[in-house]
Enzyme design. Structure first.
Site, short mmCIF file in Angstrom:
data_model
loop_
_atom_site.label_atom_id
_atom_site.label_comp_id
_atom_site.label_asym_id
_atom_site.label_seq_id
_atom_site.Cartn_x
_atom_site.Cartn_y
_atom_site.Cartn_z
N ASP A 78 0.76 -1.26 -0.02
CA ASP A 78 0.02 0.13 0.00
C ASP A 78 0.91 1.20 0.02
O ASP A 78 1.13 1.58 1.15
CB ASP A 78 -0.93 0.01 1.18
CG ASP A 78 -1.63 1.17 1.23
OD1 ASP A 78 -1.89 2.10 0.34
OD2 ASP A 78 -2.51 1.28 2.45
N LYS A 80 -0.19 3.73 -1.97
CA LYS A 80 -1.39 4.63 -2.60
C LYS A 80 -0.61 5.56 -3.55
O LYS A 80 -0.58 6.90 -3.65
CB LYS A 80 -1.93 5.64 -1.66
CG LYS A 80 -2.77 4.81 -0.60
CD LYS A 80 -3.65 5.70 0.43
CE LYS A 80 -4.24 4.61 1.34
NZ LYS A 80 -3.17 4.02 2.38
N ASP A 83 1.67 8.84 -8.81
CA ASP A 83 2.49 9.83 -9.59
C ASP A 83 2.27 9.68 -11.35
O ASP A 83 1.09 8.86 -11.58
CB ASP A 83 3.83 9.27 -9.66
CG ASP A 83 4.80 10.39 -9.50
OD1 ASP A 83 4.83 11.18 -10.61
OD2 ASP A 83 6.03 10.24 -8.63
N SER A 136 -11.17 7.32 4.38
CA SER A 136 -12.10 6.78 5.62
C SER A 136 -11.96 7.98 6.45
O SER A 136 -12.56 8.09 7.42
CB SER A 136 -11.61 5.65 6.24
OG SER A 136 -9.95 5.75 6.71
N GLY A 191 -12.67 -0.92 13.64
CA GLY A 191 -11.81 -0.92 15.02
C GLY A 191 -11.57 0.32 15.26
O GLY A 191 -12.40 1.41 15.78
N GLN A 193 -10.63 3.23 14.12
CA GLN A 193 -11.27 4.48 13.32
C GLN A 193 -12.71 4.64 13.64
O GLN A 193 -13.29 5.32 13.19
CB GLN A 193 -10.92 4.36 11.73
CG GLN A 193 -9.48 4.68 11.29
CD GLN A 193 -9.29 4.75 10.07
OE1 GLN A 193 -9.86 5.70 9.35
NE2 GLN A 193 -8.42 3.73 9.63
N GLY A 194 -13.34 3.75 14.28
CA GLY A 194 -14.66 3.93 14.86
C GLY A 194 -15.68 2.89 14.33
O GLY A 194 -16.99 2.74 14.91
N GLY A 211 -5.95 -2.88 11.17
CA GLY A 211 -4.64 -2.42 11.77
C GLY A 211 -4.46 -2.67 13.01
O GLY A 211 -4.13 -3.56 13.59
N ARG A 212 -4.57 -1.28 13.84
CA ARG A 212 -4.08 -1.29 14.97
C ARG A 212 -4.83 -2.07 16.20
O ARG A 212 -4.40 -2.43 17.02
CB ARG A 212 -4.42 0.19 15.38
CG ARG A 212 -3.21 1.17 14.99
CD ARG A 212 -3.35 2.41 15.13
NE ARG A 212 -4.63 3.03 14.08
CZ ARG A 212 -5.20 4.33 13.94
NH1 ARG A 212 -4.78 5.12 14.60
NH2 ARG A 212 -6.05 4.47 13.06
P1 BMP Z 1 -6.16 0.88 11.29
O1 BMP Z 1 -7.16 -0.22 11.63
O2 BMP Z 1 -5.12 0.75 12.45
O3 BMP Z 1 -7.06 2.21 11.38
O4 BMP Z 1 -5.44 1.05 9.93
C1 BMP Z 1 -6.20 0.97 8.87
C2 BMP Z 1 -5.00 0.81 7.61
O5 BMP Z 1 -6.13 1.18 6.34
C3 BMP Z 1 -3.90 1.49 7.78
O6 BMP Z 1 -2.78 0.96 7.14
C4 BMP Z 1 -4.34 2.91 6.67
O7 BMP Z 1 -3.21 3.13 5.91
C5 BMP Z 1 -5.38 2.06 5.61
N1 BMP Z 1 -6.30 2.96 5.14
C6 BMP Z 1 -7.21 3.93 5.90
O8 BMP Z 1 -7.13 3.66 7.07
N2 BMP Z 1 -8.08 4.57 4.96
C7 BMP Z 1 -8.12 4.61 3.61
O9 BMP Z 1 -9.15 5.30 3.49
C8 BMP Z 1 -7.27 3.80 3.20
C9 BMP Z 1 -6.50 3.08 3.67
O10 BMP Z 1 -5.65 2.31 2.86
#
Ligand code: BMP
Length: 242
Positions: A78, A80, A83, A136, A191, A193-194, A211-212
């Site tokens: 990833d 993203k 370019d 997100s 998770g 992010q809510g 992720g976390r």
């Molecule tokens: P976490 O569950 O810790 O929030 O991690 C989310 C993962 O998804 C991160 O690796 C982040 O780069 C990716 N991600 C995101 O959170 N939102 C997006 O819109 C796109 C993503 O790739």
């Protein structure tokens, strides 16, 4: 060998899981051996593993290769990518050379001399491309997410293997799924992010990126098992067809 999507589904069925682990190293995991331990303990509980810029910068390309060695993926890179096509192709070549099965690129760069070149290279190498069509975080509403339908349509027409759409905006997921019943959709935002585990699957995603909630759990393997069960395994939330 099959497409990336079919390889991902095959692993998902075997692991009975719709979790894609997002591994972004911090703290103790900046040490590659600690990271390897974690990934080996989680790999049979997840459908795939996503690594990104934090891993590449913390371990370097050689370290990332070592991190993945002998651990079952599939591994998704990833970066993203956003370019011009020429540079994207160079980066994609390096990424696939490291052993990644798929990469994530931004759809907003457009197809011609942009995403199209990445898709072309992936085809040549039997690899996958996933296109980010919405994000997100809150700021994504300011610009990017206003265009998610056009971006999804264009990415799929250009031959992308799947889409990345946010769990935190489930209405976008629902609409994208309604318009593209067969598309592969991965969704981050559950998770920390809510959004609740399983919510993106119910809105139409095939996989939830976690992720976390896993990486920083005191007992990641047990937590993965709980989350996997909350999502209902492979056949839980989505039709078995997907
Ligand atoms: P976490 O569950 O810790 O929030 O991690 C989310 C993962 O998804 C991160 O690796 C982040 O780069 C990716 N991600 C995101 O959170 N939102 C997006 O819109 C796109 C993503 O790739």
């Amino acid at each position: 060998m099959g497409s990336f999507a079919s390889r991902l589904r095959e692993k998902a069925e075997r692991a009975d899981s719709r979790i894609i682990l997002a591994f972004d190293p911090a703290g103790e995991y900046r040490e590659v051996d600690r990271a390897r331990e974690l990934l080996s303990r989680l790999s049979d509980k997840v459908a795939g593993i996503k690594l990104g810029l934090p891993s590449l910068l913390a371990y370097g390309p050689g370290g990332v290769r070592r991190l993945m060695e002998g651990i079952e993926g599939p591994f998704i890179c990833d970066l993203k990518m956003a370019d011009i096509g020429y540079v994207n192709r160079l980066v994609a070549g390096e990424v696939f050379g490291l052993g990644f099965e798929a990469l994530i690129a931004h759809a907003f760069i457009g197809i011609r001399e942009g995403l199209g070149e990445v898709v072309e290279l992936a085809r040549e190498r039997g690899k996958g491309v996933l296109a980010v069509c919405a994000m997100s975080h809150r700021g994504a509403e300011e610009y990017l997410n206003r265009h998610y339908l056009e971006l999804a349509e264009a990415s799929l027409s250009a031959g992308a293997d799947g889409l990345v759409l946010p769990a935190t905006f489930p209405e976008l997921l629902k609409e994208a799924r309604r318009r593209h019943p067969e598309a592969l959709i991965l969704s981050p935002g559950v998770g920390v992010q809510g959004s609740p585990f399983g919510s993106a699957l119910r809105a139409g995603a095939d996989f939830e990126i976690v992720g976390r909630a896993l990486v920083f759990s005191p007992s990641p393997r047990e937590r993965a098992e709980e989350i996997r069960r909350e999502m209902g395994g492979w056949k839980g939330e989505r039709s078995p067809r997907r």
